[in-house]
Design an enzyme around this catalytic site. Structure first.
Site, PDB file in Angstrom:
ATOM      1  N   GLY A  46       6.017   1.743   3.105  1.00 19.30           N
ATOM      2  CA  GLY A  46       7.475   1.775   3.254  1.00 19.30           C
ATOM      3  C   GLY A  46       8.246   1.170   2.096  1.00 19.30           C
ATOM      4  CE  LYS A  47       4.724   0.763  -2.936  1.00 21.13           C
ATOM      5  NZ  LYS A  47       3.869   1.398  -1.910  1.00 21.13           N
ATOM      6  CB  SER A  48      10.110   4.664  -1.682  1.00 21.59           C
ATOM      7  OG  SER A  48       9.511   5.354  -0.621  1.00 21.59           O
ATOM      8  N   GLY A  76     -10.324   6.238  -6.658  1.00 20.34           N
ATOM      9  CA  GLY A  76      -9.557   5.059  -7.073  1.00 20.34           C
ATOM     10  C   GLY A  76      -8.263   4.902  -6.308  1.00 20.34           C
ATOM     11  CG  ASP A 123       5.612   8.637  -8.393  1.00 17.99           C
ATOM     12  OD1 ASP A 123       4.550   8.113  -8.782  1.00 17.99           O
ATOM     13  OD2 ASP A 123       5.698   9.386  -7.415  1.00 17.99           O
ATOM     14  CG  LEU A 127      -2.005  -1.016   1.334  1.00 19.84           C
ATOM     15  CD1 LEU A 127      -2.594  -1.033   2.738  1.00 19.84           C
ATOM     16  CD2 LEU A 127      -3.092  -0.726   0.297  1.00 19.84           C
ATOM     17  CB  SER A 128      -0.096   4.731  -0.724  1.00 19.61           C
ATOM     18  OG  SER A 128       0.447   6.011  -0.518  1.00 19.61           O
ATOM     19  CB  SER A 159       2.377  -3.854  -8.450  1.00 17.09           C
ATOM     20  OG  SER A 159       3.187  -4.134  -7.333  1.00 17.09           O
ATOM     21  CG  ASN A 169       2.663   2.142 -14.688  1.00 16.99           C
ATOM     22  OD1 ASN A 169       3.645   2.699 -15.184  1.00 16.99           O
ATOM     23  ND2 ASN A 169       2.437   2.123 -13.383  1.00 16.99           N
TER      24      ASN A 169
END
Lengths: 284, 284
Positions: B119-121, B237, B144, B115-116, B188, B164
């Site tokens: 902590g992915k980045s 969305g 991005d 999820l946004s 994703s 994408n």
């Protein structure tokens, strides 16, 4: 034989509000396209921000004490940029310069353009070997291979051919940012498409190599019989026969044939290697 | 600290009819989809060829003594494969194995999904630094950044979101082939899209890392205020709010939070590093 050099990891910069703990990323700087209504800009809706704190998907761009929400993967609001609506280029604390130091080379794209049969892939192959023997990391992008994967949705109609080249240019740009010497081997017959790829890259990093072999020679070689088929009307829209090839006007290198036979692949590769050496691409 | 290793250049193989001179490429092997009328195949129009001699744009595929012309950049005839019509995967004599030896690592993609605000980045950043400190070459692909360039033509409608992810997967595949440890940091949200990317890569080379952070925590963090806006209906969305997130069923790694706070970035990075070490990706 050159040795690959290990370098120190980058010094981390502090960034308020980060949850990166001891591995704190540098503040992420970027360009943000902002609608004038939100930023009070006149005449232009582009603003260069001094600091953007960003995650990969969503960001709050701070400028002049005002915030604009910037969303990448989730749908955008408040701020839009073309179709995508995301507008911040994220930088990692390990950057291009570190990757280049690791590899002891500078990222660039060697864009080999020319007619079918002009020797593009032969040069790409020889160059790849010559660079490898110097310990350099290269990657070949060619039209065929990319059409198997990334560009498998594209046809051969005019706009798809342009899109094919655009995407190859964009991928080459990513490889250059990764520090790789990227060798693009594509007919890329239209000057406009090649120039658009050039415009994606930093000055000097797009090295256009024109295989300046007259069509008569390519056609006399015709090792795959394609020219014969094109002349017989069995292939339509064949570059050089019934579709134009626009030679570069200002390419970095032009490789003409010697008489009726091409310079040897190693000679051609050496010419490119000398150029790369001279321009400093073979060291960090 | 690991040292990067220089390796011997690859031994060239002979290939009849090549004009590569002393730098002769290995024969190019590939799959070719052939119409049954030309190849006499029953029930299937796919034939695996024993040898394909190819240039980047045009090829004559030889099988059973018969030739079929295969064209990549120029329009196809005789042989077709989906939209592109080109069907031969070209291999250079410097291959993935050589690049991996040069880099002393194995190419793979670490696909960080979640999820946004999960902590992915942050993980991508920490992992990139940890790998760099070991002398490993990484490259981060994030949604991005790619939407600024390669995917700038895509919108946020459903099919474009899938496209994408598809393109990011295809580019990751190229980086893996280049020998790079590619870190994809993308929400994703759909299992199908992630699995399609997994299917592009050799077994084991797609390492799915799920940021298993409950939406309550992501939303409580909400450092960019996006969840608040989504709840207020100002973003439509938004993944986890009014668009689904499908957690992986069989990911390689799942990184759960510790209580209400996430494991530190360096702890998460170490978990991934241990996995890479164990699976042999940190050596050639």
């Amino acid at each position: 034989m050159a040795a690959l050099k290990m370098v120190q990891p980058p010094v981390s910069c502090s960034s308020s509000g980060s949850d990166c703990g001891p591995l704190v990323p540098v503040p992420k700087i970027g360009f943000v396209k902002l609608p004038s209504f939100s930023m009070g800009l006149n005449g232009s809706n582009y603003a260069r921000l001094s600091l953007v704190q960003a995650t990969e998907e969503s960001n709050v761009a701070m400028t002049n004490g005002r915030a604009a929400v910037v969303s990448g993967e989730n749908p955008p609001q408040m701020v839009t940029n073309g179709k995508a609506g995301n507008i911040v280029w994220h930088r990692s604390s390990v950057g291009k310069v570190h990757r280049q130091e690791l590899l002891q080379q500078k990222g660039c794209v060697i864009w080999i353009t020319g007619l079918s049969g002009s020797g593009k892939s032969t040069l790409a192959c020889a160059l790849c070997q010559a660079l490898y023997s110097r310990g350099k990391l290269t990657y070949i992008l060619d039209g065929d291979n990319v059409r198997h994967g990334l560009n498998r949705d594209l046809t051969f109609k005019a706009e798809d051919r342009a899109e094919n080249i655009r995407r190859i240019g964009e991928v080459a740009k990513l490889f250059v940012d990764a520090g790789v010497i990227c060798i693009a081997s594509v007919i890329s017959p239209y000057r406009r498409d090649r120039d658009a790829c050039r415009a994606l890259l930093p000055e000097g990093d797009f090295i256009e190599v024109f295989m300046d072999v007259p069509i008569e020679i390519c056609e006399a070689r015709d090792p795959k019989g394609l020219y014969k088929l094109a002349r017989a009307g069995k292939i339509k829209g064949f570059t050089g026969v019934d579709d134009p090839y626009e030679p570069p006007l200002n390419c970095e290198l032009s490789l003409p044939p010697k008489g009726n036979s091409c310079a040897s692949p190693s000679e051609m590769a050496e010419t490119v290697m000398s150029y790369l050496e001279e321009k400093g691409y073979l060291q960090a």
